[in-house]
Write a protein that holds these residues in place. Structure first.
Motif, PDB file in Angstrom:
ATOM      1  N   GLY A 189      42.805  43.914  42.389  1.00 30.22           N
ATOM      2  CA  GLY A 189      41.374  43.956  42.739  1.00 30.22           C
ATOM      3  C   GLY A 189      40.406  43.711  41.692  1.00 30.22           C
ATOM      4  O   GLY A 189      40.860  43.157  40.449  1.00 30.22           O
ATOM      5  N   ASN A 190      39.212  43.748  41.811  1.00 28.40           N
ATOM      6  CA  ASN A 190      37.928  43.235  40.951  1.00 28.40           C
ATOM      7  C   ASN A 190      38.101  43.957  39.695  1.00 28.40           C
ATOM      8  O   ASN A 190      38.006  43.346  38.708  1.00 28.40           O
ATOM      9  N   THR A 239      35.629  43.125  35.052  1.00 28.91           N
ATOM     10  CA  THR A 239      35.797  42.888  36.661  1.00 28.91           C
ATOM     11  C   THR A 239      36.066  41.206  36.508  1.00 28.91           C
ATOM     12  O   THR A 239      35.771  40.423  35.573  1.00 28.91           O
ATOM     13  N   GLN A 284      40.540  50.581  43.852  1.00 26.67           N
ATOM     14  CA  GLN A 284      39.193  49.841  43.529  1.00 26.67           C
ATOM     15  C   GLN A 284      38.059  50.481  44.234  1.00 26.67           C
ATOM     16  O   GLN A 284      38.279  50.908  45.668  1.00 26.67           O
ATOM     17  N   SER A 299      38.163  56.032  40.791  1.00 23.83           N
ATOM     18  CA  SER A 299      38.656  54.756  40.670  1.00 23.83           C
ATOM     19  C   SER A 299      39.650  54.483  39.382  1.00 23.83           C
ATOM     20  O   SER A 299      40.475  53.685  39.315  1.00 23.83           O
TER      21      SER A 299
END
Length: 305
Positions: free
Chosen positions: A19-20, A77, A53, A40
């Motif tokens: 993910g980011n 990110t 995420q 997170s």
């Protein structure tokens, strides 16, 4: 020093979920991100990692705060959301309650220690030091400047001298740790509490270091340095068991705090917590009971005969 936007995706830890957001291999495992965005970030092995995420507005805001506060810029990110990033930036210093703020922008010089600012009509207090940034200087100016810089102990002075010079502030440190802040304007002596005013009390709490001190504000907020914190694992108050100058003195200092009432514990390292004064006192009693053998120390810190 690396800024908080320079995490290297090539060094992305394999422990991150896809993910980011990600943590890279420069992480020093200081716990800052886990405090700010616990949904997170978690500790995985010897580092922090993104284990979930962020979803929704609140989690994204928390994750971007963690990215900015990371003292070594280990959070990155794949795609930056400028709106969330700018909103997170604008939220620091982060208001907690009653004119007390968490500064953010933790410093590598203090291994990611938290710092705080108290907004007060008689002059604002900075407790320990964040990174020296124009963004924070401007924020402090907007609050009315800084009158006092209270240093809980030698480890977390960071950029305190620069902030003191910027605002003409008085640095406060204990004699035993004063080597960490050469030229400090107010050096506290001995082990007795110092009542600065009706709302501010300096409490020497030797143990983690010889010159460790806590600041009690308004009989509600205890700024505890590395002496006392909330342990999210045990869901109780915790205190250092290693990297301790004198374990017996530490235990006596913990017992000393039973004489005071407060609702907040605001540490340099570890989670902050707000409870009722009665709940806080009970958690502190439990900690003392676990850590202080009854035949050795009573709750007032005196030797039992």
């Amino acid at each position: 020093m690396k800024t908080a936007v320079m995490a290297d995706i090539k060094k992305r830890l394999e422990t991150n979920v896809a993910g980011n957001f990600f943590v890279d291999a420069t992480c020093i495992n200081c716990d800052t991100c886990r405090q700010l965005a616990p949904k997170s970030f978690q500790e995985v092995g010897e580092f922090s990692a993104v284990t979930h995420q962020p979803e929704g507005e609140t989690e994204h805001r928390q994750a971007y705060r963690a990215l900015l506060a990371c003292p070594v810029g280990s959070i990155g990110t794949e795609r930056s959301d400028k709106a969330h990033l700018q909103a997170a930036m604008a939220s620091f210093p982060l208001h907690l309650e009653g004119g007390v703020y968490y500064c953010g922008f933790n410093s590598e010089k203090s291994f990611g220690g938290n710092s705080y600012v108290i907004r007060h009509p008689a002059g604002n207090w900075l407790i320990d030091s964040p990174r020296y940034l124009k963004r924070l200087v401007q924020a402090f100016e907007n609050m009315g400047g800084i009158r006092y810089v209270f240093l809980t102990h030698e480890d977390d002075v960071a950029d305190s001298a620069r902030y003191a010079k910027e605002f003409g502030a008085t640095r406060i440190i204990h004699r035993a740790d004063a080597h960490a802040a050469p030229g400090a304007e107010w050096v506290v002596e001995g082990g007795e509490a110092v009542e600065v005013s009706a709302q501010f009390r300096i409490i020497p709490v030797p143990g983690h270091t010889e010159g460790s001190m806590a600041l009690l504000y308004g009989d509600r907020f205890l700024f505890s340095g590395d002496h006392l914190w909330w342990d999210r694992g045990s869901k109780g108050l915790g205190a250092p068991e290693r990297l301790v100058w004198d374990q017996q003195r530490l235990l006596g200092s913990l017992a000393k705090l039973l004489s005071y009432r407060f609702e907040w514990v605001l540490p340099g390292h570890g989670d902050r917590i707000r409870l009722s004064a009665d709940e806080m006192a009970e958690h502190l009693r439990r900690l003392v009971a676990r850590r202080v053998p009854a035949p050795i120390l009573s709750f007032d810190g005196e030797e039992n005969k």
